[in-house]
Motif scaffolding. Structure first.
Motif, mmCIF file in Angstrom:
data_model
loop_
_atom_site.group_PDB
_atom_site.id
_atom_site.type_symbol
_atom_site.label_atom_id
_atom_site.label_comp_id
_atom_site.label_asym_id
_atom_site.label_seq_id
_atom_site.Cartn_x
_atom_site.Cartn_y
_atom_site.Cartn_z
ATOM 1 N N ARG A 332 -29.222 -9.252 10.090
ATOM 2 C CA ARG A 332 -30.275 -9.009 9.093
ATOM 3 C C ARG A 332 -30.484 -7.508 8.873
ATOM 4 N N LEU A 333 -30.334 -6.728 9.938
ATOM 5 C CA LEU A 333 -30.486 -5.284 9.820
ATOM 6 C C LEU A 333 -29.453 -4.706 8.859
ATOM 7 N N LEU A 334 -28.241 -5.246 8.895
ATOM 8 C CA LEU A 334 -27.188 -4.795 7.982
ATOM 9 C C LEU A 334 -27.568 -5.024 6.528
ATOM 10 N N LYS A 335 -28.391 -6.042 6.295
ATOM 11 C CA LYS A 335 -28.816 -6.385 4.930
ATOM 12 C C LYS A 335 -30.186 -5.787 4.595
ATOM 13 N N SER A 336 -30.704 -4.949 5.489
ATOM 14 C CA SER A 336 -32.055 -4.374 5.332
ATOM 15 C C SER A 336 -33.109 -5.470 5.182
ATOM 16 N N ASP A 337 -32.885 -6.582 5.875
ATOM 17 C CA ASP A 337 -33.784 -7.730 5.792
ATOM 18 C C ASP A 337 -34.804 -7.695 6.919
ATOM 19 N N VAL A 338 -35.647 -6.660 6.922
ATOM 20 C CA VAL A 338 -36.717 -6.567 7.912
ATOM 21 C C VAL A 338 -37.787 -5.618 7.385
ATOM 22 N N LYS A 339 -39.036 -5.949 7.639
ATOM 23 C CA LYS A 339 -40.163 -5.073 7.299
ATOM 24 C C LYS A 339 -40.954 -4.803 8.573
ATOM 25 N N TYR A 340 -40.815 -3.567 9.128
ATOM 26 C CA TYR A 340 -39.816 -2.574 8.793
ATOM 27 C C TYR A 340 -38.962 -2.277 10.005
ATOM 28 N N ARG A 341 -39.285 -2.966 11.099
ATOM 29 C CA ARG A 341 -38.578 -2.729 12.347
ATOM 30 C C ARG A 341 -38.643 -4.007 13.180
ATOM 31 N N PHE A 342 -37.555 -4.345 13.850
ATOM 32 C CA PHE A 342 -37.596 -5.431 14.817
ATOM 33 C C PHE A 342 -38.106 -4.894 16.147
ATOM 34 N N SER A 343 -38.939 -5.693 16.810
ATOM 35 C CA SER A 343 -39.416 -5.357 18.145
ATOM 36 C C SER A 343 -39.164 -6.570 19.033
ATOM 37 N N ILE A 344 -38.403 -6.367 20.104
ATOM 38 C CA ILE A 344 -38.035 -7.473 20.984
ATOM 39 C C ILE A 344 -39.120 -7.693 22.027
ATOM 40 N N ASP A 345 -39.618 -8.929 22.106
ATOM 41 C CA ASP A 345 -40.566 -9.303 23.146
ATOM 42 C C ASP A 345 -39.751 -9.599 24.404
ATOM 43 N N MET A 346 -39.767 -8.683 25.353
ATOM 44 C CA MET A 346 -38.897 -8.799 26.501
ATOM 45 C C MET A 346 -39.350 -9.886 27.488
ATOM 46 N N ALA A 347 -40.529 -10.481 27.281
ATOM 47 C CA ALA A 347 -40.928 -11.620 28.101
ATOM 48 C C ALA A 347 -39.946 -12.763 27.916
ATOM 49 N N SER A 348 -39.280 -12.781 26.754
ATOM 50 C CA SER A 348 -38.306 -13.837 26.474
ATOM 51 C C SER A 348 -37.099 -13.779 27.408
ATOM 52 N N LEU A 349 -36.871 -12.614 28.026
ATOM 53 C CA LEU A 349 -35.738 -12.471 28.930
ATOM 54 C C LEU A 349 -35.946 -13.229 30.242
ATOM 55 N N LYS A 350 -37.208 -13.521 30.568
ATOM 56 C CA LYS A 350 -37.506 -14.202 31.825
ATOM 57 C C LYS A 350 -36.898 -15.607 31.880
ATOM 58 N N SER A 351 -36.693 -16.201 30.692
ATOM 59 C CA SER A 351 -36.169 -17.568 30.649
ATOM 60 C C SER A 351 -34.649 -17.610 30.822
ATOM 61 N N GLU A 352 -34.012 -16.447 30.857
ATOM 62 C CA GLU A 352 -32.544 -16.413 30.993
ATOM 63 C C GLU A 352 -32.131 -16.729 32.432
#
Length: 352
Positions: A332-352
């Motif tokens: 999506r970043l390649l297509k500029s399909d974001v307003k205006y920045r992605f922010s990763i919620d790193m709590a999601s990594l706990k499920s890995e």
């Protein structure tokens, strides 16, 4: 050393996948941080896909991320600025020599011996540095900054790159009340430029090729919006700007903006077009105008920027995603399909 969960790419064509990386135990001047959010910068994409191979070839596996916000979990014996539980942030740098004139002046970003947050030789491990797409990081205390407690942490993460990259040149060139400031391009960098210019009290004008961005530009704090393809609209502003921040990374006619500067006006590039831009020198000579470039700021200025954001409640406009959607986010970043920045919620990594 200890192991930390992370997401990495194994090659320029590989997708991101869950992995485990080695982190050093904190030494006396180190701060260990549990990462809560990490922004996605366009440079992460370039590095992950080895698109800067001529200047900065990527070493794999690569763990990107230099817009890091988290909570301190452990500090070294000599650390006085931080204690466990504090909100803290890490940007693009994790070390420098500390002895050169640039470092002594507070300009660590210009040190000839700095260490980038990821994909850079790591003197502690003998490998390369790993960034913020991880559950934790250990960084020298000088390169850790404090996050105002009133800020939304997901929106604060991109301040560590997009924020300081736009704040620093505005401070350097004296953007303030009574000045007329232009922002070229309304993306991850440009939208932060609008917020800062407005907060500094400047008359803020956004230049965009997209009429559909007008309402958003005004919402972000612009006083006017100019469609840059409209020659008549551009001509109305000739010779009137004190400062223009150019955040466009694609090829474009920079001379059209140079001609909008008043006497002694400056245009600063923060976007980095792949190909050289043709500059008409007479546009600079007639009016003693200047063109410059600017990277991030030093550590003291980065802290100043975060404190300013805390005072004015400024954060990046973000779309929060789990780490498991990072591959989709890159497409999506390649297509500029974001307003205006992605922010990763790193709590999601706990499920890995």
């Amino acid at each position: 050393m200890y192991n930390a969960k992370a997401y990495s790419v194994a090659s320029a064509t590989s997708p991101f996948a869950s992995t485990t990386i080695a982190r050093r135990e904190p030494t006396e001047h180190d701060v260990q941080i549990e990462i809560l959010f990490c922004g996605i910068c366009h440079s992460d994409l370039h590095q992950a896909r080895n698109e800067w191979s001529g200047v900065m070839p990527t070493v794999y596996p690569c763990v990107p991320g230099h817009e890091i916000v988290g909570r301190v979990t452990k500090v070294g014996s000599a650390v006085t600025k931080f204690k466990p539980g504090d909100l803290a942030a890490v940007g693009c740098l994790v070390d420098s020599d500390g002895t050169c004139p640039e470092c002594k002046a507070g300009f660590e970003q210009f040190c000839q011996n700095f260490t980038l947050t990821y994909n850079f030789p790591d003197k502690h491990t003998g490998g390369v540095t790993y960034g913020g797409y991880s559950e934790s990081i250990v960084v020298k205390d000088h390169f850790v900054v404090k996050v105002p407690s009133n800020l939304d942490l997901a929106g604060a993460a991109p301040l560590l790159c997009a924020g300081i990259t736009t704040y620093s040149p505005m401070r350097h060139w004296g953007v303030a009340k009574g000045k007329k400031v232009g922002i070229v391009g309304l993306g991850g960098l440009g939208h932060m430029g609008v917020k800062f210019a407005h907060a500094f009290g400047a008359h803020t004008v956004v230049f965009t090729t997209s009429p559909g961005k007008k309402d958003d530009a005004l919402r972000l704090g612009a006083d006017e919006v100019v469609i840059s393809r409209n020659a008549d609209e551009m001509a109305k502003h000739a010779g009137s700007f004190d400062f223009i921040l150019d955040a466009v990374a694609a090829d474009h006619d920079i001379n059209a903006y140079i001609n909008l500067l008043r006497r002694d006006g400056n245009l600063t590039m923060v976007g980095a077009p792949e190909n050289p831009l043709a500059v008409g020198v007479f546009g600079l000579i007639m009016g003693r105008r200047s063109i410059s470039g600017s990277p991030i700021g030093g550590l003291a200025e980065t802290q100043e920027m975060l404190d300013f954001c805390g005072k004015h409640n400024i954060t990046s406009d973000v779309e929060v995603i789990p780490i498991q959607k990072v591959n989709e986010a890159y497409e999506r970043l390649l297509k500029s399909d974001v307003k205006y920045r992605f922010s990763i919620d790193m709590a999601s990594l706990k499920s890995e």
